[in-house]
Design a protein around this motif. Structure first.
Motif, PDB file in Angstrom:
ATOM      1  N   ALA A 207     -14.189   5.865  21.941  1.00  0.00           N
ATOM      2  CA  ALA A 207     -15.466   6.478  22.305  1.00  0.00           C
ATOM      3  C   ALA A 207     -15.164   7.539  23.353  1.00  0.00           C
ATOM      4  O   ALA A 207     -14.040   7.612  23.876  1.00  0.00           O
ATOM      5  N   GLN A 208     -16.153   8.372  23.670  1.00  0.00           N
ATOM      6  CA  GLN A 208     -15.856   9.495  24.570  1.00  0.00           C
ATOM      7  C   GLN A 208     -16.773   9.590  25.782  1.00  0.00           C
ATOM      8  O   GLN A 208     -16.390  10.187  26.789  1.00  0.00           O
ATOM      9  N   ILE A 209     -17.979   9.038  25.716  1.00  0.00           N
ATOM     10  CA  ILE A 209     -18.865   9.101  26.878  1.00  0.00           C
ATOM     11  C   ILE A 209     -19.518   7.736  27.095  1.00  0.00           C
ATOM     12  O   ILE A 209     -19.663   6.946  26.158  1.00  0.00           O
ATOM     13  N   ALA A 210     -19.900   7.482  28.376  1.00  0.00           N
ATOM     14  CA  ALA A 210     -20.524   6.208  28.722  1.00  0.00           C
ATOM     15  C   ALA A 210     -21.350   6.359  29.988  1.00  0.00           C
ATOM     16  O   ALA A 210     -20.936   7.067  30.916  1.00  0.00           O
ATOM     17  N   PRO A 211     -22.507   5.712  30.055  1.00  0.00           N
ATOM     18  CA  PRO A 211     -23.204   5.623  31.337  1.00  0.00           C
ATOM     19  C   PRO A 211     -22.441   4.622  32.210  1.00  0.00           C
ATOM     20  O   PRO A 211     -22.176   3.499  31.768  1.00  0.00           O
ATOM     21  N   TRP A 212     -22.073   5.044  33.440  1.00  0.00           N
ATOM     22  CA  TRP A 212     -21.178   4.165  34.200  1.00  0.00           C
ATOM     23  C   TRP A 212     -21.348   4.355  35.701  1.00  0.00           C
ATOM     24  O   TRP A 212     -21.925   5.333  36.168  1.00  0.00           O
ATOM     25  N   PHE A 213     -20.769   3.417  36.467  1.00  0.00           N
ATOM     26  CA  PHE A 213     -20.862   3.397  37.925  1.00  0.00           C
ATOM     27  C   PHE A 213     -19.825   4.331  38.544  1.00  0.00           C
ATOM     28  O   PHE A 213     -18.636   4.229  38.248  1.00  0.00           O
ATOM     29  N   SER A 214     -20.308   5.195  39.428  1.00  0.00           N
ATOM     30  CA  SER A 214     -19.403   6.162  40.061  1.00  0.00           C
ATOM     31  C   SER A 214     -18.284   5.481  40.830  1.00  0.00           C
ATOM     32  O   SER A 214     -17.140   5.944  40.830  1.00  0.00           O
ATOM     33  N   ALA A 215     -18.601   4.375  41.495  1.00  0.00           N
ATOM     34  CA  ALA A 215     -17.601   3.707  42.325  1.00  0.00           C
ATOM     35  C   ALA A 215     -16.440   3.198  41.488  1.00  0.00           C
ATOM     36  O   ALA A 215     -15.267   3.380  41.849  1.00  0.00           O
ATOM     37  N   ILE A 216     -16.723   2.568  40.356  1.00  0.00           N
ATOM     38  CA  ILE A 216     -15.659   2.034  39.502  1.00  0.00           C
ATOM     39  C   ILE A 216     -14.886   3.173  38.851  1.00  0.00           C
ATOM     40  O   ILE A 216     -13.652   3.141  38.753  1.00  0.00           O
ATOM     41  N   TRP A 217     -15.621   4.214  38.391  1.00  0.00           N
ATOM     42  CA  TRP A 217     -14.933   5.375  37.814  1.00  0.00           C
ATOM     43  C   TRP A 217     -13.918   5.953  38.797  1.00  0.00           C
ATOM     44  O   TRP A 217     -12.780   6.274  38.412  1.00  0.00           O
ATOM     45  N   LYS A 218     -14.304   6.071  40.072  1.00  0.00           N
ATOM     46  CA  LYS A 218     -13.426   6.697  41.067  1.00  0.00           C
ATOM     47  C   LYS A 218     -12.114   5.928  41.201  1.00  0.00           C
ATOM     48  O   LYS A 218     -11.033   6.522  41.270  1.00  0.00           O
ATOM     49  N   PHE A 219     -12.188   4.604  41.214  1.00  0.00           N
ATOM     50  CA  PHE A 219     -10.958   3.807  41.306  1.00  0.00           C
ATOM     51  C   PHE A 219     -10.092   4.004  40.074  1.00  0.00           C
ATOM     52  O   PHE A 219      -8.868   4.143  40.178  1.00  0.00           O
ATOM     53  N   TRP A 220     -10.696   4.034  38.901  1.00  0.00           N
ATOM     54  CA  TRP A 220      -9.919   4.242  37.675  1.00  0.00           C
ATOM     55  C   TRP A 220      -9.291   5.629  37.662  1.00  0.00           C
ATOM     56  O   TRP A 220      -8.132   5.793  37.274  1.00  0.00           O
ATOM     57  N   ALA A 221     -10.054   6.638  38.073  1.00  0.00           N
ATOM     58  CA  ALA A 221      -9.531   8.000  38.093  1.00  0.00           C
ATOM     59  C   ALA A 221      -8.376   8.120  39.085  1.00  0.00           C
ATOM     60  O   ALA A 221      -7.360   8.776  38.816  1.00  0.00           O
ATOM     61  N   ASP A 222      -8.516   7.484  40.249  1.00  0.00           N
ATOM     62  CA  ASP A 222      -7.458   7.521  41.257  1.00  0.00           C
ATOM     63  C   ASP A 222      -6.192   6.832  40.771  1.00  0.00           C
ATOM     64  O   ASP A 222      -5.081   7.151  41.215  1.00  0.00           O
ATOM     65  N   GLU A 223      -6.356   5.884  39.849  1.00  0.00           N
ATOM     66  CA  GLU A 223      -5.198   5.193  39.272  1.00  0.00           C
ATOM     67  C   GLU A 223      -4.542   5.997  38.144  1.00  0.00           C
ATOM     68  O   GLU A 223      -3.512   5.599  37.627  1.00  0.00           O
ATOM     69  N   GLY A 224      -5.161   7.127  37.778  1.00  0.00           N
ATOM     70  CA  GLY A 224      -4.569   7.992  36.771  1.00  0.00           C
ATOM     71  C   GLY A 224      -5.236   7.984  35.410  1.00  0.00           C
ATOM     72  O   GLY A 224      -4.754   8.661  34.489  1.00  0.00           O
ATOM     73  N   ALA A 225      -6.319   7.236  35.253  1.00  0.00           N
ATOM     74  CA  ALA A 225      -7.010   7.228  33.965  1.00  0.00           C
ATOM     75  C   ALA A 225      -7.633   8.598  33.714  1.00  0.00           C
ATOM     76  O   ALA A 225      -8.196   9.208  34.626  1.00  0.00           O
ATOM     77  N   PRO A 226      -7.552   9.145  32.484  1.00  0.00           N
ATOM     78  CA  PRO A 226      -8.063  10.492  32.184  1.00  0.00           C
ATOM     79  C   PRO A 226      -9.586  10.502  32.023  1.00  0.00           C
ATOM     80  O   PRO A 226     -10.118  10.804  30.956  1.00  0.00           O
ATOM     81  N   LEU A 227     -10.277  10.142  33.097  1.00  0.00           N
ATOM     82  CA  LEU A 227     -11.727  10.000  33.037  1.00  0.00           C
ATOM     83  C   LEU A 227     -12.412  10.913  34.041  1.00  0.00           C
ATOM     84  O   LEU A 227     -11.989  10.988  35.201  1.00  0.00           O
ATOM     85  N   GLY A 228     -13.455  11.595  33.589  1.00  0.00           N
ATOM     86  CA  GLY A 228     -14.269  12.433  34.461  1.00  0.00           C
ATOM     87  C   GLY A 228     -15.644  11.813  34.647  1.00  0.00           C
ATOM     88  O   GLY A 228     -15.992  10.821  33.995  1.00  0.00           O
ATOM     89  N   PHE A 229     -16.428  12.421  35.530  1.00  0.00           N
ATOM     90  CA  PHE A 229     -17.745  11.859  35.840  1.00  0.00           C
ATOM     91  C   PHE A 229     -18.691  12.983  36.231  1.00  0.00           C
ATOM     92  O   PHE A 229     -18.311  13.899  36.962  1.00  0.00           O
ATOM     93  N   VAL A 230     -19.937  12.911  35.741  1.00  0.00           N
ATOM     94  CA  VAL A 230     -20.959  13.886  36.129  1.00  0.00           C
ATOM     95  C   VAL A 230     -22.274  13.157  36.387  1.00  0.00           C
ATOM     96  O   VAL A 230     -22.568  12.124  35.780  1.00  0.00           O
ATOM     97  N   ASN A 231     -23.057  13.717  37.312  1.00  0.00           N
ATOM     98  CA  ASN A 231     -24.418  13.261  37.516  1.00  0.00           C
ATOM     99  C   ASN A 231     -25.326  14.130  36.652  1.00  0.00           C
ATOM    100  O   ASN A 231     -25.388  15.344  36.851  1.00  0.00           O
ATOM    101  N   PRO A 232     -26.022  13.563  35.668  1.00  0.00           N
ATOM    102  CA  PRO A 232     -26.869  14.355  34.775  1.00  0.00           C
ATOM    103  C   PRO A 232     -27.948  15.133  35.516  1.00  0.00           C
ATOM    104  O   PRO A 232     -28.338  14.772  36.630  1.00  0.00           O
ATOM    105  N   LYS A 233     -28.435  16.192  34.887  1.00  0.00           N
ATOM    106  CA  LYS A 233     -29.394  17.084  35.528  1.00  0.00           C
ATOM    107  C   LYS A 233     -30.698  16.380  35.875  1.00  0.00           C
ATOM    108  O   LYS A 233     -31.391  16.772  36.816  1.00  0.00           O
ATOM    109  N   GLU A 234     -31.049  15.324  35.119  1.00  0.00           N
ATOM    110  CA  GLU A 234     -32.275  14.587  35.430  1.00  0.00           C
ATOM    111  C   GLU A 234     -32.128  13.724  36.681  1.00  0.00           C
ATOM    112  O   GLU A 234     -33.106  13.224  37.225  1.00  0.00           O
ATOM    113  N   GLY A 235     -30.882  13.556  37.118  1.00  0.00           N
ATOM    114  CA  GLY A 235     -30.590  12.723  38.276  1.00  0.00           C
ATOM    115  C   GLY A 235     -29.727  11.539  37.905  1.00  0.00           C
ATOM    116  O   GLY A 235     -29.779  11.033  36.773  1.00  0.00           O
ATOM    117  N   ALA A 236     -28.912  11.097  38.855  1.00  0.00           N
ATOM    118  CA  ALA A 236     -28.145   9.874  38.657  1.00  0.00           C
ATOM    119  C   ALA A 236     -29.080   8.677  38.810  1.00  0.00           C
ATOM    120  O   ALA A 236     -30.129   8.777  39.451  1.00  0.00           O
TER     121      ALA A 236
END
Length: 358
Positions: free
Chosen positions: A234-263
């Motif tokens: 899969a390619q996109i998921a609604p997810w928690f910024s805090a957990i994403w940040k730890f995964w990204a810092d560990e090297g996982a190829p994951l990005g994160f955005v806050n949608p225009k309607e708001g997080a």
């Protein structure tokens, strides 16, 4: 002879007096017995630096309060709350834990279970400085931070990240969306963005019934969801910024955005458990007040990748843009109380109207 006693007049009284006098003298030489300690158990989340700040604050507090003893119960809300409820049912005056951290879902469930003690603003003056959305009804706890929920994506496969929550049901992402099973945030978002709400959920079910094939999988663990995205299943998921940040810092190829309607704002709270003694409540409120200082609140936010209750300009410069405290100004605040009340009914409808069409 058996059964006979001999008494010398006056000797018995003299002996008793001597023993009492010696006893009094010995007692005067013994150190005074310290009063019983006030003992509490504090719940903290396990892993991801969640325990650093509470342990620091408690250690500092105990140095000036030798009459207090605080133990830590380190786990997850999901695993601990059923045990808390069982303890309350067994003996409402012997709670499993006395105070600690609880997420928005369990906080609202605890309201219905009469689990929380109202905080005293005189002992916790920081309550008066909280942003309105961070306050709890009847001061049954206090906001401490927010883990915002946005859109996480595979950076290797998604060159133009989605900018709207509507991407979740956009035909462009057919078969490329993943989120937790029985996670009703996507359902509520679909309802809200189609003219409905938590109390008028039918538009959300219509959206997902029509676009159920957008959903690639509905995992039930963090690692499973992460693997589905990292492998490109899969390619996109609604997810928690805090957990994403730890995964990204560990090297996982994951990005994160806050949608225009708001997080989505996913608050975390500090609460005291009903059944605690007046002394335990007093100590818990004093510790909570220390945790709510700007310094402790900011340090916790930086260590755990969340938005603090009391954001500062300095903190805003230090965090990732996705975690900037200004996110709060446009955040989406869901009606978690209604979501909790309707969860059982929605689960049945979700199975029938959406999962059956995947």
């Amino acid at each position: 002879m058996r059964g006979m006693r001999t008494m010398i007049p006056g000797v018995g009284i003299l002996a008793v007096g001597l023993v009492m006098a010696l006893g009094a003298g010995l007692m005067s030489l013994m150190p005074a017995t310290a009063g019983a300690k006030v003992k509490l158990t504090m719940f903290i989340w396990a892993g991801a630096n969640q325990g650093v700040v509470p342990r620091e604050v408690v250690a500092k507090y105990l140095k000036t309060h030798p009459d207090v003893e605080i133990e830590f119960w380190e786990s997850t809300n999901a695993a601990t709350y059923p045990k808390m409820l069982a303890a309350k049912q067994a003996d409402p005056n012997a709670p499993l834990v006395n105070f600690g951290y609880f997420n928005v879902d369990l906080s609202n469930r605890g309201d219905g279970d009469d689990m929380w003690v109202p905080l005293d603003p005189a002992r916790v003056p920081a309550l008066g400085r909280l942003p309105a959305p961070m306050r709890r009804p009847g001061n049954r706890g206090t906001g401490y931070g927010i883990i915002n929920v946005g859109l996480m994506y595979n950076k290797n496969l998604v060159k133009e990240p989605p900018t709207s929550w509507t991407a979740l049901w956009d035909p462009k992402w057919r078969g490329k969306v993943v989120f937790f099973d029985n996670n009703f945030m996507p359902l509520v978002l679909a309802a809200r963005l189609s003219g409905g709400s938590e109390k008028q959920i039918d538009p959300g079910f219509r959206v997902w019934a029509e676009h159920a094939q957008n959903i690639r999988a509905l995992p039930t663990t963090n690692d499973a969801l992460k693997n589905i995205l990292v492998t490109g299943e899969a390619q996109i998921a609604p997810w928690f910024s805090a957990i994403w940040k730890f995964w990204a810092d560990e090297g996982a190829p994951l990005g994160f955005v806050n949608p225009k309607e708001g997080a989505i704002a996913f608050p975390i709270y500090l609460q005291i458990v009903k059944g605690s003694t007046p002394d335990q409540i007093r100590v818990a409120e004093e510790v909570i007040n220390e945790l709510l200082t700007v310094e402790s609140n900011s340090r916790y936010a930086l260590l755990t990748n969340n938005i603090p209750a009391f954001p500062t300009p300095k903190l805003a410069e230090a965090v990732d843009p996705a975690l900037n405290p200004k996110v709060l100004e446009s955040a989406i605040w869901l009606d978690w109380a209604t979501m909790g009340e309707k969860a059982s009914e929605w689960r049945q409808r979700w199975e029938k109207e959406v999962k059956s069409r995947m």
